[in-house]
Design a protein around this motif. Sequence first.
Motif, PDB file in Angstrom:
ATOM      1  N   VAL A  31      31.484  40.716  35.285  1.00  0.00           N
ATOM      2  CA  VAL A  31      32.667  39.940  34.898  1.00  0.00           C
ATOM      3  C   VAL A  31      32.337  39.054  33.698  1.00  0.00           C
ATOM      4  N   ALA A  32      31.173  38.411  33.747  1.00  0.00           N
ATOM      5  CA  ALA A  32      30.768  37.562  32.628  1.00  0.00           C
ATOM      6  C   ALA A  32      30.677  38.365  31.330  1.00  0.00           C
ATOM      7  N   ALA A  33      30.155  39.593  31.421  1.00  0.00           N
ATOM      8  CA  ALA A  33      30.052  40.443  30.230  1.00  0.00           C
ATOM      9  C   ALA A  33      31.429  40.816  29.704  1.00  0.00           C
ATOM     10  N   ASP A  34      32.351  41.132  30.614  1.00  0.00           N
ATOM     11  CA  ASP A  34      33.719  41.432  30.186  1.00  0.00           C
ATOM     12  C   ASP A  34      34.345  40.225  29.490  1.00  0.00           C
ATOM     13  N   ALA A  35      34.083  39.032  30.017  1.00  0.00           N
ATOM     14  CA  ALA A  35      34.656  37.826  29.422  1.00  0.00           C
ATOM     15  C   ALA A  35      34.121  37.605  28.012  1.00  0.00           C
ATOM     16  N   LYS A  36      32.827  37.801  27.829  1.00  0.00           N
ATOM     17  CA  LYS A  36      32.240  37.623  26.503  1.00  0.00           C
ATOM     18  C   LYS A  36      32.786  38.645  25.516  1.00  0.00           C
ATOM     19  N   ARG A  37      32.898  39.874  25.959  1.00  0.00           N
ATOM     20  CA  ARG A  37      33.424  40.915  25.076  1.00  0.00           C
ATOM     21  C   ARG A  37      34.891  40.656  24.756  1.00  0.00           C
ATOM     22  N   SER A  38      35.641  40.184  25.719  1.00  0.00           N
ATOM     23  CA  SER A  38      37.050  39.890  25.475  1.00  0.00           C
ATOM     24  C   SER A  38      37.215  38.780  24.461  1.00  0.00           C
ATOM     25  N   ASP A  39      36.323  37.795  24.509  1.00  0.00           N
ATOM     26  CA  ASP A  39      36.422  36.670  23.581  1.00  0.00           C
ATOM     27  C   ASP A  39      36.241  37.123  22.138  1.00  0.00           C
ATOM     28  N   ALA A  40      35.472  38.208  21.947  1.00  0.00           N
ATOM     29  CA  ALA A  40      35.238  38.724  20.602  1.00  0.00           C
ATOM     30  C   ALA A  40      36.197  39.844  20.225  1.00  0.00           C
ATOM     31  N   GLU A  41      36.990  40.316  21.172  1.00  0.00           N
ATOM     32  CA  GLU A  41      37.854  41.474  20.959  1.00  0.00           C
ATOM     33  C   GLU A  41      39.182  41.060  20.316  1.00  0.00           C
ATOM     34  N   THR A  42      39.626  41.823  19.341  1.00  0.00           N
ATOM     35  CA  THR A  42      40.893  41.535  18.664  1.00  0.00           C
ATOM     36  C   THR A  42      42.007  42.496  19.054  1.00  0.00           C
ATOM     37  N   ASP A  43      41.663  43.616  19.664  1.00  0.00           N
ATOM     38  CA  ASP A  43      42.663  44.610  20.043  1.00  0.00           C
ATOM     39  C   ASP A  43      43.232  44.282  21.425  1.00  0.00           C
ATOM     40  N   SER A  44      44.543  44.131  21.512  1.00  0.00           N
ATOM     41  CA  SER A  44      45.169  43.701  22.767  1.00  0.00           C
ATOM     42  C   SER A  44      44.991  44.736  23.876  1.00  0.00           C
ATOM     43  N   LYS A  45      44.998  46.011  23.520  1.00  0.00           N
ATOM     44  CA  LYS A  45      44.809  47.043  24.546  1.00  0.00           C
ATOM     45  C   LYS A  45      43.411  46.957  25.137  1.00  0.00           C
ATOM     46  N   ASN A  46      42.414  46.783  24.281  1.00  0.00           N
ATOM     47  CA  ASN A  46      41.050  46.659  24.790  1.00  0.00           C
ATOM     48  C   ASN A  46      40.877  45.384  25.617  1.00  0.00           C
ATOM     49  N   ARG A  47      41.522  44.284  25.205  1.00  0.00           N
ATOM     50  CA  ARG A  47      41.452  43.055  26.008  1.00  0.00           C
ATOM     51  C   ARG A  47      42.051  43.292  27.391  1.00  0.00           C
ATOM     52  N   ALA A  48      43.153  44.034  27.447  1.00  0.00           N
ATOM     53  CA  ALA A  48      43.778  44.311  28.744  1.00  0.00           C
ATOM     54  C   ALA A  48      42.857  45.157  29.617  1.00  0.00           C
ATOM     55  N   GLU A  49      42.183  46.140  29.005  1.00  0.00           N
ATOM     56  CA  GLU A  49      41.262  46.973  29.781  1.00  0.00           C
ATOM     57  C   GLU A  49      40.059  46.166  30.268  1.00  0.00           C
ATOM     58  N   LEU A  50      39.563  45.289  29.428  1.00  0.00           N
ATOM     59  CA  LEU A  50      38.458  44.421  29.853  1.00  0.00           C
ATOM     60  C   LEU A  50      38.906  43.494  30.976  1.00  0.00           C
ATOM     61  N   ALA A  51      40.112  42.955  30.877  1.00  0.00           N
ATOM     62  CA  ALA A  51      40.633  42.083  31.932  1.00  0.00           C
ATOM     63  C   ALA A  51      40.766  42.843  33.245  1.00  0.00           C
ATOM     64  N   ASP A  52      41.249  44.080  33.183  1.00  0.00           N
ATOM     65  CA  ASP A  52      41.398  44.874  34.403  1.00  0.00           C
ATOM     66  C   ASP A  52      40.035  45.230  34.999  1.00  0.00           C
ATOM     67  N   ASP A  53      39.071  45.540  34.137  1.00  0.00           N
ATOM     68  CA  ASP A  53      37.729  45.844  34.628  1.00  0.00           C
ATOM     69  C   ASP A  53      37.111  44.614  35.289  1.00  0.00           C
ATOM     70  N   ALA A  54      37.307  43.443  34.660  1.00  0.00           N
ATOM     71  CA  ALA A  54      36.788  42.203  35.243  1.00  0.00           C
ATOM     72  C   ALA A  54      37.425  41.936  36.602  1.00  0.00           C
ATOM     73  N   GLU A  55      38.723  42.193  36.721  1.00  0.00           N
ATOM     74  CA  GLU A  55      39.398  41.954  38.004  1.00  0.00           C
ATOM     75  C   GLU A  55      38.869  42.896  39.085  1.00  0.00           C
ATOM     76  N   ARG A  56      38.630  44.154  38.731  1.00  0.00           N
ATOM     77  CA  ARG A  56      38.068  45.087  39.716  1.00  0.00           C
ATOM     78  C   ARG A  56      36.692  44.622  40.182  1.00  0.00           C
ATOM     79  N   ASN A  57      35.849  44.209  39.243  1.00  0.00           N
ATOM     80  CA  ASN A  57      34.518  43.735  39.621  1.00  0.00           C
ATOM     81  C   ASN A  57      34.596  42.467  40.462  1.00  0.00           C
ATOM     82  N   ALA A  58      35.510  41.564  40.109  1.00  0.00           N
ATOM     83  CA  ALA A  58      35.662  40.329  40.875  1.00  0.00           C
ATOM     84  C   ALA A  58      36.139  40.619  42.302  1.00  0.00           C
TER      85      ALA A  58
END
Length: 221
Positions: A40-67
């Motif tokens: 989850v921490a890795a997804d959060a760091k990658r999301s903070d650097a990500e500019t593409d909204s679709k990729n941010r949504a996928e990272l958010a969903d992956d973080a939620e699954r892991n959480a």
Amino acid sequence: MRRCLSLAAAALLVAGCKTPTLPPAGPAPSMSVDALAAAVAADAKRSDAETDSKNRAELADDAERNAQACLAQAPQAAACLYYHAIALGLQARAHPLRANDALKNMLDALAGAETADPGFDQAGPSRVKALVLVRAPSWPLGPGDPEAGLASARSAVSLRPDYPPMLLALAEGLAKNGDVKSAREAYGHARELAQALPPSGDRDDWLRDAQQGLGKLPPSQ
């Protein structure tokens, strides 16, 4: 809602503009609580650097699954509650129409993490809670509460008084509550603490945040 999400961890510095390759969906069945929290921490760091909204949504969903997988293993563990809060923060950023509920649930998860282990992740629960309360819109638009946020920031500082992010959170809370003089002092203290640390990406981020915070304050009278 981007302002509500600078709470997870220091921003990951990524070279170049290449869109990252996202990991396979869902956690591996054998992942431990520590590994799931780290994911989850890795997804959060990658999301903070990500500019593409679709990729941010996928990272958010992956973080939620892991959480959720973490909570399924250890529902009262500070790590699982804390990183579930971080995952909810990513959901709020990725899905603005659901941000209000996500931030409310985020605050509930942070309260649980703070009860389980106030010192977890450098007293992260109280620090992140402070930032959410200070930055989120206030009722009826959201769960923001600047006075409660300032109280949470003071609690965070009491736990880790020499950790620069605590002073940065305190300074932001003081500024939001109109105490410009004390906010300036807190930003200055955060900068001094960061300057005393060995060179690192985190140190650079904290120095930049302190300088930017000072720049946003009205000039001294």
